[in-house]
Design an enzyme around this catalytic site. Structure first.
Site, PDB file in Angstrom:
ATOM      1  N   SER A 138       0.021   1.835  -5.744  1.00 28.39           N
ATOM      2  CA  SER A 138       1.371   1.272  -5.889  1.00 28.39           C
ATOM      3  C   SER A 138       2.131   1.548  -4.602  1.00 28.39           C
ATOM      4  O   SER A 138       1.787   2.471  -3.851  1.00 28.39           O
ATOM      5  CB  SER A 138       2.115   1.961  -7.041  1.00 28.39           C
ATOM      6  OG  SER A 138       3.479   1.606  -7.022  1.00 28.39           O
ATOM      7  N   TYR A 151       5.547   9.495 -11.798  1.00 30.10           N
ATOM      8  CA  TYR A 151       4.790   8.251 -11.568  1.00 30.10           C
ATOM      9  C   TYR A 151       4.363   8.165 -10.103  1.00 30.10           C
ATOM     10  O   TYR A 151       3.197   7.885  -9.799  1.00 30.10           O
ATOM     11  CB  TYR A 151       5.629   7.028 -11.981  1.00 30.10           C
ATOM     12  CG  TYR A 151       4.891   5.732 -11.693  1.00 30.10           C
ATOM     13  CD1 TYR A 151       3.782   5.373 -12.459  1.00 30.10           C
ATOM     14  CD2 TYR A 151       5.274   4.891 -10.660  1.00 30.10           C
ATOM     15  CE1 TYR A 151       3.067   4.200 -12.186  1.00 30.10           C
ATOM     16  CE2 TYR A 151       4.582   3.715 -10.384  1.00 30.10           C
ATOM     17  CZ  TYR A 151       3.477   3.373 -11.145  1.00 30.10           C
ATOM     18  OH  TYR A 151       2.771   2.229 -10.881  1.00 30.10           O
TER      19      TYR A 151
END
Ligand code: NDP
Ligand code: 8X3
Length: 253
Positions: A138, A151
């Site tokens: 990501s 995250y």
């Protein structure tokens, strides 16, 4: 020549679109996720295009995965491509407010889930002539943004693990790539905001976000390169996104 791709998180978003894209291009697909009805839908969609084997399983459950991997039918062996895509964010809160449950689920899914699957699937890739692992990281692996804490840490771990895999598997003939998407409109924000659809939609206000299909096309392109070419990593954002937090939003879209 037959090519087989195992895709985790194939019930939605990037994983689903990757299954459709690779399946439409002749790959046999092994599709894994928890929601079986979605996998059945995918199987229906691909049934006239390729062979598909579905696995309803949680990437956090090593023992269940072990049984499922052992039961992968012969025509889906060896596995040529492993796409570690299953993952999620839960909440967008300062670290002092992140719940014990949420941080555990993110770590167990995004890090341990990738390790579980990779460990179990590697032996089935041994006889492949392709041997390509693609991990989905990501933009959150590359930069930490406010309230992204756990995250971002899990995705940073995927970045590190991808480098580690590339080093340790090099002499076994593996290619390892990590794909880092920016803002991609899938079910990601719906999951992150616990089914608050309005809040999820607002994330993409005033921009044209990436779609699962956009990322699937990038994955397909990586897989289409000659065997001596390895994309180590790639960061993809919508044209309206410069960093995780610098976004050009149009007011009337
Ligand atoms: P979606 O929520 O649409 O898809 C997530 C997929 O992961 C689903 O198929 C879900 O299936 C699966 N999954 C989640 N938890 C588990 C589990 N425990 N076991 C098995 N499968 C699981 O989101 P995306 O398609 O956007 O996400 C795919 C990947 O892309 C994730 O790793 C995410 O972190 C990453 N990513 C997403 C971005 C975005 O903006 N959307 C940007 C950067 C990276 P099911 O619920 O049926 O199990
Ligand atoms: C998911 C996208 O922008 O929340 O990885 O990092 S973001």
């Amino acid at each position: 020549m037959k090519k087989v791709a195992l895709i985790t998180g194939a019930s939605s978003g990037i994983g689903y679109e990757t299954a459709i894209t690779l399946g439409s291009n002749g790959y046999y697909i092994i599709a894994l996720a928890r929601r079986e009805h979605r996998l059945i839908e995918l199987k229906e969609k691909l049934k006239n295009l390729t062979l598909i084997h579905i696995i309803k399983c949680d990437v956090r459950d090593y023992n269940a995965l072990k049984d499922e991997v052992q039961n992968i039918p012969e025509q889906f062996r060896p596995i040529d491509v492993l796409i570690n895509n299953a993952g999620l964010a839960l909440g967008l809160e300062p670290i002092q407010n992140v719940t014990y449950e949420n941080w555990n689920i993110m770590i167990d899914t995004n890090i341990k889930g990738v390790l579980n699957i990779t460990n179990l699937v590697l032996p089935l890739m041994k006889d492949s002539k392709i041997k390509h692992i693609i991990n989905i990281g990501s933009i959150a692996a590359k930069e930490v943004y406010p309230n992204g804490n756990v995250y971002c840490a899990t995705k940073s771990a995927i970045d590190a693990l991808s480098k580690a895999m590339r080093i340790d598997l090099l002499n076994d003939g593996f290619k390892v790539s990590v794909v880092h998407p920016g803002m991609t409109e899938t079910e990601f924000s719906i999951v992150r905001f616990n089914n608050d659809y309005e809040k999820a939609k607002k994330v993409y206000n005033g921009i044209i976000p990436l779609t699962g299909k956009d990322i699937a096309l990038v994955i397909q392109a990586i897989l289409s390169l000659p065997s001596h070419v390895c994309v180590n990593e790639i960061l993809i954002t919508p044209s309206a996104q410069a960093t995780a937090t610098v976004i050009k939003r149009e007011t009337n879209t």
